[in-house]
Write an enzyme that holds these catalytic residues in place. Structure first.
Site, PDB file in Angstrom:
ATOM      1  N   HIS A 124      54.112  39.053  12.368  1.00 43.59           N
ATOM      2  CA  HIS A 124      53.190  38.705  13.454  1.00 43.59           C
ATOM      3  C   HIS A 124      53.337  37.203  13.686  1.00 43.59           C
ATOM      4  CE1 HIS A 124      49.167  37.809  15.166  1.00 43.59           C
ATOM      5  NE2 HIS A 124      49.111  39.080  15.510  1.00 43.59           N
ATOM      6  N   ASP A 201      50.734  38.736   4.073  1.00 39.00           N
ATOM      7  CA  ASP A 201      49.847  38.924   5.212  1.00 39.00           C
ATOM      8  C   ASP A 201      49.333  40.368   5.126  1.00 39.00           C
ATOM      9  OD1 ASP A 201      48.761  39.663   7.620  1.00 39.00           O
ATOM     10  OD2 ASP A 201      50.343  38.794   8.865  1.00 39.00           O
ATOM     11  N   GLN A 204      46.975  44.178   8.049  1.00 35.05           N
ATOM     12  CA  GLN A 204      47.037  45.608   8.388  1.00 35.05           C
ATOM     13  C   GLN A 204      47.025  46.509   7.160  1.00 35.05           C
ATOM     14  OE1 GLN A 204      46.577  46.630  11.347  1.00 35.05           O
ATOM     15  NE2 GLN A 204      47.122  44.902  12.659  1.00 35.05           N
ATOM     16  N   LYS A 227      39.167  43.726  11.143  1.00 36.10           N
ATOM     17  CA  LYS A 227      40.042  44.901  11.130  1.00 36.10           C
ATOM     18  C   LYS A 227      39.591  45.897  10.061  1.00 36.10           C
ATOM     19  CE  LYS A 227      44.130  42.288  12.615  1.00 36.10           C
ATOM     20  NZ  LYS A 227      44.241  42.606  14.042  1.00 36.10           N
ATOM     21  N   CYS A 365      51.765  40.377  19.789  1.00 37.84           N
ATOM     22  CA  CYS A 365      51.913  39.090  19.081  1.00 37.84           C
ATOM     23  C   CYS A 365      53.048  39.144  18.059  1.00 37.84           C
ATOM     24  CB  CYS A 365      50.614  38.670  18.395  1.00 37.84           C
ATOM     25  SG  CYS A 365      49.269  38.467  19.537  1.00 37.84           S
TER      26      CYS A 365
HETATM   27  N1  C6P Z   1      47.042  41.750  14.924  1.00 34.24           N
HETATM   28  C1  C6P Z   1      47.065  43.491  16.619  1.00 34.24           C
HETATM   29  O1  C6P Z   1      46.586  44.077  17.592  1.00 34.24           O
HETATM   30  P1  C6P Z   1      43.651  37.678  13.161  1.00 34.24           P
HETATM   31  O2  C6P Z   1      43.791  37.606  14.647  1.00 34.24           O
HETATM   32  O3  C6P Z   1      43.685  36.328  12.518  1.00 34.24           O
HETATM   33  O4  C6P Z   1      42.502  38.517  12.720  1.00 34.24           O
HETATM   34  O5  C6P Z   1      44.925  38.492  12.639  1.00 34.24           O
HETATM   35  C2  C6P Z   1      46.215  38.076  12.937  1.00 34.24           C
HETATM   36  C3  C6P Z   1      47.223  39.055  12.431  1.00 34.24           C
HETATM   37  C4  C6P Z   1      48.060  38.675  11.399  1.00 34.24           C
HETATM   38  N2  C6P Z   1      48.940  39.532  10.869  1.00 34.24           N
HETATM   39  C5  C6P Z   1      49.057  40.796  11.312  1.00 34.24           C
HETATM   40  C6  C6P Z   1      50.035  41.716  10.663  1.00 34.24           C
HETATM   41  C7  C6P Z   1      48.244  41.237  12.359  1.00 34.24           C
HETATM   42  O6  C6P Z   1      48.362  42.499  12.800  1.00 34.24           O
HETATM   43  C8  C6P Z   1      47.325  40.342  12.953  1.00 34.24           C
HETATM   44  C9  C6P Z   1      46.487  40.759  14.127  1.00 34.24           C
HETATM   45  C10 C6P Z   1      46.318  42.298  16.062  1.00 34.24           C
HETATM   46  O7  C6P Z   1      48.107  43.842  16.094  1.00 34.24           O
HETATM   47  C11 C6P Z   1      46.057  41.289  17.134  1.00 34.24           C
HETATM   48  S1  C6P Z   1      47.514  40.602  17.806  1.00 34.24           S
END
Ligand code: C6P
Length: 407
Positions: A124, A201, A204, A227, A365
């Site tokens: 991401h 990370d 997910q 999430k 993203c």
């Molecule tokens: N992905 C998706 O719809 P934040 O925004 O900080 O809570 O998470 C960022 C992020 C980082 N790593 C991974 C693997 C992610 O999936 C995400 C967030 C969302 O897939 C929003 S783009």
């Protein structure tokens, strides 16, 4: 496993009874953010109605109570991911801020000109851009572990990618585009053989499966509350104590200090050293409630339910000759990215929305993944335990409607 009563579970989520465009909503955008159960919404309300106070800085009842609840939230998170100490849990705004914190502070301490940072081809942007910024600042080099056309990391290439200049490996546990569950234990072991720390990370993964940071032996682990059924604006950074002690603070101000004079400031102990300013106390309390909620269902039950949904949806989609699934790793989490022949994902998403289905379209993203597959976007459906196979069956019918309307 405990009894899994899907009607009861769905009734915990007020928003799932909403209609959009005069149809019952089918929420398949859980990888972007999950919906919130009433218990968690009420937990935030109770804090602001009854318990609101700033923490760590007041000698009055409410301040002490809020501090106690906030620190209980930290202990709960530590126990949830099996951290050795609660002081290894830093509250942030989310995964993005957690990674930015490490990318900044770790590189300030360890990254020198000519050093290397290794990430993977399926990150991401949140696990790419902060490292690019760090590498630019320090004149270091960003290296990328490749993947294959099924969306599987070529981890046999990792040992040759690591050199004595590699200072850190940063990798996603589960891809938000491909659904691939990466063999992070293996990656961590390989990096550790050369004394290289690893950041995971976990945005997910934590919402969908049990994570044990000590069993993984990862050095940093990042995730977001929103999430996993908690509100937006609260997230977690886990870091091994010795790294958190060695790296400098990320932001200055508030309780992150021990002593301030105009000449010099000394910093507070962990975890406060990394929590500058007033934190999201209500968010931490709600995250605590969210973990309770997930544990009450059972992490194994959650993983099983979502895996069954993934299997059902994959089988149904594979029967449609106009569907191409992007990401075909054998070990996948409950999300599917796909393309519809001759239809732009955005157009499909718009019609699906009119039919009551909340899906995500776009690059999610993760533009380098799109470039790798030579596409600009996908349609993505992502599940939570509150989704049903009936919703998936209705979705398959809706895809047919999309085709008749657009072709
Ligand atoms: N992905 C998706 O719809 P934040 O925004 O900080 O809570 O998470 C960022 C992020 C980082 N790593 C991974 C693997 C992610 O999936 C995400 C967030 C969302 O897939 C929003 S783009």
């Amino acid at each position: 496993m405990k009894d899994f009563d899907i009607s009861k579970i769905r009734s915990d989520f007020p928003i799932l009874s909403r209609q959009v465009h005069n149809r019952p909503i089918v929420y398949f955008d859980n990888a972007a953010t999950t919906q919130k159960p009433i218990d968690i919404i009420e937990r935030v309300n109770r804090y602001y109605e009854w318990e609101n106070a700033n923490i760590h800085r007041g000698a009055h009842f409410l301040a002490n109570e809020a501090t106690e609840f906030y620190e209980a939230g930290r202990s709960k998170v530590a126990e949830f991911i099996n951290a050795k100490h609660a002081r290894e849990i830093i509250f942030t705004r989310g995964t993005t801020e957690s990674i930015n914190l490490v990318a900044f502070s770790f590189s300030e301490r360890y990254l020198l000109e000519g050093d290397e940072v290794v990430i993977t081809a399926m990150e991401h942007h949140a696990n790419i851009v902060p490292w690019q910024m760090a590498c630019e600042r320090k004149k270091a080099k960003l290296k990328v572990l490749p993947m294959d056309k099924n969306g599987i990391l070529e981890i046999e290439k990792l040992p040759e990618l690591l050199t004595e200049r590699t200072k850190i490996v940063a990798v996603t546990h589960i891809s938000n585009v491909l659904g691939t569950i990466n063999p992070i234990k293996n990656i961590i072991e390989t990096a550790h053989q050369q004394n290289i720390p690893v950041l995971i990370d976990g945005a997910q993964s934590v919402p969908h499966q049990k994570v044990d940071v000590q069993a993984l032996d990862c050095d940093f682990f990042c995730f977001s509350g929103h999430k996993m059924y908690a509100p937006m604006g609260i997230g977690v950074l886990y870091g091994k104590e010795h790294y958190l002690n060695e790296i400098p603070p990320y932001q200055g101000g508030g309780e992150m200090i021990r002593k301030v004079t105009f000449e010099k400031t000394t910093y507070n102990d962990l975890p406060f050293k990394f929590e500058a300013g007033t934190p999201d106390v209500g968010g931490v309390l709600a995250l605590h409630a969210a973990i309770d909620y997930m544990e009450n269902i059972g992490l194994e039950q959650i993983a099983k339910t979502e895996h069954d949904l993934l299997k059902h949806a994959t089988e149904k989609l594979q029967q449609l000759d106009y569907i191409e699934i992007i990401g075909n790793a054998p070990d996948k989490s409950g999300l599917i990215s796909f393309l519809m022949k001759d239809i732009h994902p955005y157009d499909a998403g718009t019609i699906l929305d009119q039919l009551g289905f909340a899906v995500r379209t776009g690059h999610h993203c993760a533009e380098p993944i799109m470039d790798f597959f030579n596409i600009t976007s996908t349609i993505r459906i992502s599940f939570s335990f509150y989704n049903t196979t009936k919703e998936i069956d209705n979705f398959i019918v809706a895809l047919e409607r999309v085709r008749t309307m657009l072709l």
